[in-house]
Design an enzyme around this catalytic site. Structure first.
Site, PDB file in Angstrom:
ATOM      1  N   HIS A 159      53.590  45.437  51.242  1.00  0.00           N
ATOM      2  CA  HIS A 159      53.467  46.223  49.995  1.00  0.00           C
ATOM      3  C   HIS A 159      52.640  45.470  48.956  1.00  0.00           C
ATOM      4  CE1 HIS A 159      56.772  48.617  51.698  1.00  0.00           C
ATOM      5  NE2 HIS A 159      57.286  47.438  51.997  1.00  0.00           N
ATOM      6  N   SER A 280      25.332  39.695  39.722  1.00  0.00           N
ATOM      7  CA  SER A 280      25.192  40.913  38.933  1.00  0.00           C
ATOM      8  C   SER A 280      23.871  40.867  38.183  1.00  0.00           C
ATOM      9  CB  SER A 280      26.368  40.991  37.959  1.00  0.00           C
ATOM     10  OG  SER A 280      26.025  41.733  36.817  1.00  0.00           O
ATOM     11  N   LYS A 286      28.734  36.254  37.805  1.00  0.00           N
ATOM     12  CA  LYS A 286      29.330  36.942  38.950  1.00  0.00           C
ATOM     13  C   LYS A 286      28.916  36.373  40.314  1.00  0.00           C
ATOM     14  CE  LYS A 286      31.743  40.016  38.833  1.00  0.00           C
ATOM     15  NZ  LYS A 286      31.565  41.446  38.595  1.00  0.00           N
ATOM     16  N   GLU A 293      32.316  44.541  50.815  1.00  0.00           N
ATOM     17  CA  GLU A 293      32.463  45.901  50.276  1.00  0.00           C
ATOM     18  C   GLU A 293      31.681  46.898  51.130  1.00  0.00           C
ATOM     19  OE1 GLU A 293      33.074  44.956  45.557  1.00  0.00           O
ATOM     20  OE2 GLU A 293      31.129  44.641  46.437  1.00  0.00           O
TER      21      GLU A 293
END
Ligand code: ARG
Length: 463
Positions: A159, A280, A286, A293
């Site tokens: 969970h 970025s 970043k 992804e």
């Protein structure tokens, strides 16, 4: 017949509408079947010759022509003409243009229906072979990483809440298990598809004495198909193949999701090498896990291909319909996506380090030892349900008193909760100790991880 004519131009009058030419063609994507089409044609021609349907010299001409065409395609010199519709017509018409009469005998007893069904199976056999190799490479990458982290402990989650402590190696080897199922599923798929539909003709076979066993044998099939009506319309193996790809994608996506979380400042469990990160355009600090992804995102396309393939099959009347031409779009797309994702995942796994110190420093939060404490009570004779309640109460007590871990409770507090608790309880209460105490086969401690590693190192060597 000039190069661009088709034999059915005597049946259909007038040229095809330009729109229809573009709409019906598959040459733009099925040209990648060319090697298999040529191999199938050569085998078919050899069989025709054996059955006295082609002369020796015609066979020699056909073989020479087909091999030349193969070389031209490989060298990028072949001119693809979309009015030829597909790779089968393109090669056959080039053959006729090259060698004349003999080329026109090649299609004896054959239809594009059994031809394309044969070609996809041949292509898929090779595609699966490549994919099996990629899976093994990824499994090896996990095994190599696991070897480095056998004695390092991390929290594992249910969970997405901290659950129990585990050897990092056990966590990594969980992906090797998933991939092993993918591997055996693909092998099953290859086994089932490895039968030859060649000789089924358009739908009902042929009145000519074709030797189907011979062509099957020479193309490396383990058997022939036994019902021509099914053989020309069966694309179950395409759906099955894309399903295999879909589960691989699901597994890679779950890894990607985990590791995207693990790279966040909040977790900081892993560091992926800069070579596999992006930054970025606006925020200079970043370090983004875009490759992961994309692996997660591409799962959408693979599932889409599965849905497309299943839907193409649904509601088609028997037998072959042009709907089936769309199969290759989805089969190729799924295979290419999985090929790229498996390679990228292997590179990332090989270039990712676990921040073992940071992970170890955080092991005291989340009461990872609570289940082990309940089992300690079981060993002292307390029924598990009661032990569960006692430990739940002790966790609540820690929270009330601002204590991070059960080991900070005093022996008096422990004994107030249960008089069976003795001083040895403190030995149980430490994530590394818990991991060492795991006693069941396949459990997540270092000892079990070492046994699993031993198994996989042997197994992957044979694979
Ligand atoms: N390009 C077609 C396909 O991929 C080949 C079979 C065409 N057969 C036919 N009867 N029109 O399915």
């Amino acid at each position: 017949m000039t190069k661009h004519e088709k034999s059915w131009e005597k049946r259909l009058s007038g040229a095809m509408d330009e729109l229809a030419v573009d709409f019906v063609e598959s040459l733009s994507y099925d040209r990648r079947l060319y090697k298999y089409d040529i191999a199938g044609s050569i085998t078919h021609a050899e069989m025709l010759c054996e059955q006295k349907l082609l002369s020796r010299s015609e066979l020699a001409e056909i073989k020479r022509g087909l091999l030349e065409i193969g070389d031209e395609i490989a060298a990028g010199k072949f001119v693809f003409d979309k009015t030829q519709e597909d790779i089968h017509m393109a090669i056959e018409s080039a053959l006729a243009a090259k060698i004349g009469e003999a080329g026109k005998r090649l299609h004896t007893g054959r239809s594009r229906n059994d031809q394309v069904a044969t070609d996809i199976r041949l292509w898929m056999r090779d595609a699966i072979e490549t994919m099996l190799g990629r899976i093994t490479s990824l499994q090896l990458a996990f095994v190599r990483s696991a070897e480095k982290y056998t004695d390092d402990i991390m929290p594992v989650y249910t969970h997405l809440q901290r659950a129990q402590p585990a050897s990092i190696a056990s966590y990594l080897l969980s992906f090797v298990e998933m991939l092993a199922r993918d591997y055996s599923r693909l092998k099953d798929c290859r086994d089932r598809l490895n039968v030859s539909p060649l000789g089924s003709g358009a739908v009902c076979g042929s009145t000519l004495p074709l030797d189907r066993e011979m062509t099957a044998r020479n193309l490396g099939f383990k058997d022939i198909t036994y019902n021509s009506i099914d053989a020309v319309s069966d694309r179950d193996f395409c759906a099955e193949f894309i399903f295999c790809c879909s589960l691989i994608s699901a597994h890679l996506s779950r890894l990607a999701e985990d590791w995207i979380l693990f790279t966040t400042s909040e977790f900081s469990f892993i560091r992926i090498d800069d070579a596999y990160c992006t930054s970025s355009s606006m925020m200079p600090q970043k370090r983004n896990p875009d490759m992961l992804e994309l692996i997660r995102g591409k799962t959408g396309a693979v599932y889409g291909s599965l849905m497309a393939m299943l839907t193409i099959l649904k509601g088609q009347p028997l037998t072959y319909n042009r709907d089936l031409q769309e199969d290759k779009i989805h089969v190729f797309k799924a295979a290419d996506t999985i090929d790229a994702c498996l390679q990228m995942t292997t590179a990332i796994v090989s270039h990712t380090a676990f921040n073992t110190k940071r992970i170890a420093d955080g092991l005291d939060t989340g009461f990872l030892d609570a289940t082990a404490l309940a089992e300690y009570l079981v060993r002292k004779g307390i029924p598990f349900r009661q032990a569960h309640g006692i430990v739940g109460g002790l966790v609540a007590l820690c929270e009330q008193e601002g204590k991070n871990k059960l080991g900070e409770l005093t022996i008096e507090q422990f004994q107030a909760a249960c008089d069976k608790i003795e001083h040895d309880v403190y030995v149980t209460l430490d994530p590394a100790g818990v991991c060492r105490a795991y006693a069941t086969k396949g459990s997540a401690g270092p000892e079990s991880a070492r046994a699993q590693l031993h198994y996989w190192k042997g197994k992957l060597k044979e694979q």
